[in-house]
Scaffold this active site. Structure first.
Site, PDB file in Angstrom:
ATOM      1  N   GLY A   7      18.567  18.996  58.444  1.00  0.00           N
ATOM      2  CA  GLY A   7      18.219  17.714  59.078  1.00  0.00           C
ATOM      3  C   GLY A   7      17.538  17.791  60.232  1.00  0.00           C
ATOM      4  N   GLY A  10      16.126  14.857  62.807  1.00  0.00           N
ATOM      5  CA  GLY A  10      17.241  14.088  63.311  1.00  0.00           C
ATOM      6  C   GLY A  10      17.023  13.855  64.870  1.00  0.00           C
ATOM      7  N   ARG A  32      13.054  16.359  54.675  1.00  0.00           N
ATOM      8  CA  ARG A  32      13.006  15.788  53.197  1.00  0.00           C
ATOM      9  C   ARG A  32      11.576  15.867  52.571  1.00  0.00           C
ATOM     10  NH1 ARG A  32      17.077  11.219  52.503  1.00  0.00           N
ATOM     11  NH2 ARG A  32      17.575  10.671  54.383  1.00  0.00           N
ATOM     12  N   ASP A  57      17.222  15.896  48.906  1.00  0.00           N
ATOM     13  CA  ASP A  57      18.711  15.088  49.150  1.00  0.00           C
ATOM     14  C   ASP A  57      19.865  16.184  48.836  1.00  0.00           C
ATOM     15  OD1 ASP A  57      20.419  13.176  48.800  1.00  0.00           O
ATOM     16  OD2 ASP A  57      19.764  12.158  46.842  1.00  0.00           O
ATOM     17  N   ILE A  58      20.410  15.927  50.060  1.00  0.00           N
ATOM     18  CA  ILE A  58      21.914  16.851  50.251  1.00  0.00           C
ATOM     19  C   ILE A  58      23.068  16.309  49.206  1.00  0.00           C
ATOM     20  CG2 ILE A  58      21.571  17.691  52.572  1.00  0.00           C
ATOM     21  CD1 ILE A  58      23.240  15.649  53.616  1.00  0.00           C
ATOM     22  N   LYS A 166      32.471  11.745  57.529  1.00  0.00           N
ATOM     23  CA  LYS A 166      32.454  12.871  58.550  1.00  0.00           C
ATOM     24  C   LYS A 166      33.903  13.643  58.208  1.00  0.00           C
ATOM     25  CE  LYS A 166      29.576  13.623  60.797  1.00  0.00           C
ATOM     26  NZ  LYS A 166      28.215  14.555  60.408  1.00  0.00           N
ATOM     27  N   VAL A 196      26.183   9.489  71.092  1.00  0.00           N
ATOM     28  CA  VAL A 196      25.406  10.247  71.595  1.00  0.00           C
ATOM     29  C   VAL A 196      24.074   9.515  71.995  1.00  0.00           C
ATOM     30  CG1 VAL A 196      24.001  12.490  71.424  1.00  0.00           C
ATOM     31  CG2 VAL A 196      25.982  12.148  69.864  1.00  0.00           C
TER      32      VAL A 196
HETATM   33  P1  NDP Z   1      19.862  10.901  62.303  1.00  0.00           P
HETATM   34  O1  NDP Z   1      19.960   9.800  61.661  1.00  0.00           O
HETATM   35  O2  NDP Z   1      18.703  11.034  63.607  1.00  0.00           O
HETATM   36  O3  NDP Z   1      19.629  12.481  61.687  1.00  0.00           O
HETATM   37  C1  NDP Z   1      20.121  12.423  60.345  1.00  0.00           C
HETATM   38  C2  NDP Z   1      19.626  13.830  59.654  1.00  0.00           C
HETATM   39  O4  NDP Z   1      20.057  13.832  58.437  1.00  0.00           O
HETATM   40  C3  NDP Z   1      18.077  13.483  59.389  1.00  0.00           C
HETATM   41  O5  NDP Z   1      17.470  14.700  59.723  1.00  0.00           O
HETATM   42  C4  NDP Z   1      17.997  12.827  57.986  1.00  0.00           C
HETATM   43  O6  NDP Z   1      16.814  12.805  57.592  1.00  0.00           O
HETATM   44  C5  NDP Z   1      18.996  13.762  57.333  1.00  0.00           C
HETATM   45  N1  NDP Z   1      19.686  13.259  56.198  1.00  0.00           N
HETATM   46  C6  NDP Z   1      20.449  12.120  56.109  1.00  0.00           C
HETATM   47  N2  NDP Z   1      20.673  11.762  54.494  1.00  0.00           N
HETATM   48  C7  NDP Z   1      20.148  12.955  54.076  1.00  0.00           C
HETATM   49  C8  NDP Z   1      20.095  13.207  52.539  1.00  0.00           C
HETATM   50  N3  NDP Z   1      20.808  12.387  51.808  1.00  0.00           N
HETATM   51  N4  NDP Z   1      19.297  14.378  52.238  1.00  0.00           N
HETATM   52  C9  NDP Z   1      18.825  14.986  53.073  1.00  0.00           C
HETATM   53  N5  NDP Z   1      18.997  14.705  54.571  1.00  0.00           N
HETATM   54  C10 NDP Z   1      19.560  13.783  55.002  1.00  0.00           C
HETATM   55  O7  NDP Z   1      21.277  11.360  63.175  1.00  0.00           O
HETATM   56  P2  NDP Z   1      21.815  12.056  64.638  1.00  0.00           P
HETATM   57  O8  NDP Z   1      20.747  13.101  64.885  1.00  0.00           O
HETATM   58  O9  NDP Z   1      22.334  10.800  65.371  1.00  0.00           O
HETATM   59  O10 NDP Z   1      22.950  12.645  63.638  1.00  0.00           O
HETATM   60  C11 NDP Z   1      22.793  14.338  63.402  1.00  0.00           C
HETATM   61  C12 NDP Z   1      24.419  14.761  62.983  1.00  0.00           C
HETATM   62  O11 NDP Z   1      25.434  14.123  64.429  1.00  0.00           O
HETATM   63  C13 NDP Z   1      25.045  13.801  61.942  1.00  0.00           C
HETATM   64  O12 NDP Z   1      25.757  14.724  61.209  1.00  0.00           O
HETATM   65  C14 NDP Z   1      25.735  12.692  62.593  1.00  0.00           C
HETATM   66  O13 NDP Z   1      26.678  12.550  61.789  1.00  0.00           O
HETATM   67  C15 NDP Z   1      26.373  13.464  63.712  1.00  0.00           C
HETATM   68  N6  NDP Z   1      26.756  12.476  64.825  1.00  0.00           N
HETATM   69  C16 NDP Z   1      25.799  11.723  65.591  1.00  0.00           C
HETATM   70  C17 NDP Z   1      26.399  11.045  66.636  1.00  0.00           C
HETATM   71  C18 NDP Z   1      25.294   9.807  67.133  1.00  0.00           C
HETATM   72  O14 NDP Z   1      25.978   9.213  67.989  1.00  0.00           O
HETATM   73  N7  NDP Z   1      24.267  10.125  66.845  1.00  0.00           N
HETATM   74  C19 NDP Z   1      27.651  10.933  66.844  1.00  0.00           C
HETATM   75  C20 NDP Z   1      28.603  11.980  66.024  1.00  0.00           C
HETATM   76  C21 NDP Z   1      28.108  12.721  65.201  1.00  0.00           C
HETATM   77  P3  NDP Z   1      15.473  11.954  57.454  1.00  0.00           P
HETATM   78  O15 NDP Z   1      15.143  11.813  58.981  1.00  0.00           O
HETATM   79  O16 NDP Z   1      14.421  12.306  56.650  1.00  0.00           O
HETATM   80  O17 NDP Z   1      16.454  10.433  57.227  1.00  0.00           O
END
Ligand code: NDP
Length: 335
Positions: A7, A10, A32, A57-58, A166, A196
């Site tokens: 990811g 993200g 992706r 796609d995970i 989660k 966050v």
């Molecule tokens: P983002 O939405 O910015 O990042 C999520 C990432 O997961 C992206 O890279 C996205 O890819 C990827 N992703 C989602 N679904 C799929 C899928 N089906 N297949 C492949 N890749 C996928 O979120 P955050 O950075 O905020 O979150 C990152 C992690 O931290 C997550 O696990 C989240 O649950 C956890 N978290 C976040 C918090 C917050 O407040 N932000 C709080 C607590 C935990 P793409 O960009 O291509 O969509």
């Protein structure tokens, strides 16, 4: 030393990758599409220590096979962050629960099959949502807490689905380790952050709609003058840079092995955010909701003293986070 970061596009992942590169790790990020890889290559200034693999796609249990197989002897650490971060979906099970859980199970099975001895540490970004009981909103949360939701209850609404995703994903990781003792060599740490917030790693990403958690705070920061601002405790916050640091510390700090780390500084109300904006950005007065200097409630339901002691660094406070975010958003709006 090489770290696989899933990811990689993200919000939190970009800060993690930046920190890893600064600490001289080699990073393999999963994204992706080729287009997303190209954007990140450019943002990280074509750093030769950063490469990408495509994982579309995970939800697909074998999604990570090619990545782990191709880098079997190279990957020492895995930071698994990819997971759907959304509270809306047409089908909660298909769009949120299954990708989160299959993503975790899939990558762990790939490691077991192709790199059982070379991966030494697996860090999963879980969430406070994996610890919260949605039916008991005042319960104290500690590093031992677990969200009691069932798979069926997790399909009742978007918040239940995200929280369930989660919880089930994190459980899958702990169960996997228990069932595969002696087969895989890696140790596990989970990072469980509250909301966050904080600046985007790259200014260009602060334009328009932000990631889910930052969008919540941005709405309060720039709420129009006449808005009704919620003065009750909204939740707890932590800075994205502190969350990134915890991920990197978890790779090499043995004291963090086997631990669930709650990343949280303190509780907040949306009015706290509005007050900081009024104090620190006087030029916005009259354009944003006004300050209210009456005493605001504090929550205090997250008890993460153990985590704070283990990590040993001071988390950033709300004022610094809000100011850094606002500075970045205002800067890109002017461009
Ligand atoms: P983002 O939405 O910015 O990042 C999520 C990432 O997961 C992206 O890279 C996205 O890819 C990827 N992703 C989602 N679904 C799929 C899928 N089906 N297949 C492949 N890749 C996928 O979120 P955050 O950075 O905020 O979150 C990152 C992690 O931290 C997550 O696990 C989240 O649950 C956890 N978290 C976040 C918090 C917050 O407040 N932000 C709080 C607590 C935990 P793409 O960009 O291509 O969509």
């Amino acid at each position: 030393m090489s770290v696989l970061v899933t990811g990689a596009t993200g919000y939190i992942a970009l800060h993690v990758i930046d920190l890893l590169l600064k600490e001289n790790y080699r990073v393999i990020g999963t994204v992706r599409s080729k287009e997303k890889a190209a954007k990140l290559e450019k943002q990280f200034n074509y750093n030769k220590d950063l490469t990408f693999e495509i994982v579309e796609d995970i939800a697909n249990l074998s999604a990570f096979d090619h990545v782990i197989k191709n880098h079997a002897n190279e990957i020492n650490y895995v930071i698994h962050m990819a997971s759907p971060v959304t509270f809306t979906a047409d089908d909660f099970e298909k769009d949120i629960l299954i990708p989160a859980v299959n993503g975790t199970k899939g990558i762990l099975e790939s490691i077991k099959q192709y790199a059982p001895k070379s991966v030494k540490k697996f860090v999963i970004t879980s969430s406070i949502a994996a610890m919260m009981d949605l039916t008991n909103p005042t319960a104290i949360l500690t590093e031992q807490s677990w969200n009691p939701t069932t798979w069926e209850q997790a399909q009742e609404n978007g918040i239940a689905a995200y929280s369930g995703s989660k919880k089930f994903a994190e459980k899958a990781a702990w169960n996997f380790l228990e069932e595969n003792k002696g087969i895989v060599d890696f140790k596990l740490t989970t990072i469980n952050p509250v909301f966050v917030f904080g600046p985007q790693k790259f200014d260009e990403d602060a334009k328009g709609k932000l990631n889910s958690s930052c969008e919540i705070i941005k709405e309060a920061m720039f709420a129009p003058t006449e808005s009704e601002i919620d003065k009750s405790v909204f939740g707890s916050y932590v800075d994205v840079r502190d969350v990134a640091r915890a991920h990197v510390c978890s790779l090499h700090n043995d004291e963090l092995t086997g631990k669930r780390l709650i990343l949280s500084n303190a509780s907040f109300t949306k009015q706290n955010i509005v007050n900081i904006m009024n104090k620190r950005f006087p030029q916005l007065k009259g354009k944003i909701a006004p300050a209210d200097n009456s005493e605001l409630p504090q929550g205090g339901r997250v008890h993460n003293e153990k985590t704070k002691a283990l990590l040993g660094y001071i988390f950033k406070d709300l004022e610094e986070i809000v100011v850094d975010m606002a500075d970045q958003i205002l800067k890109v709006q002017e461009q």
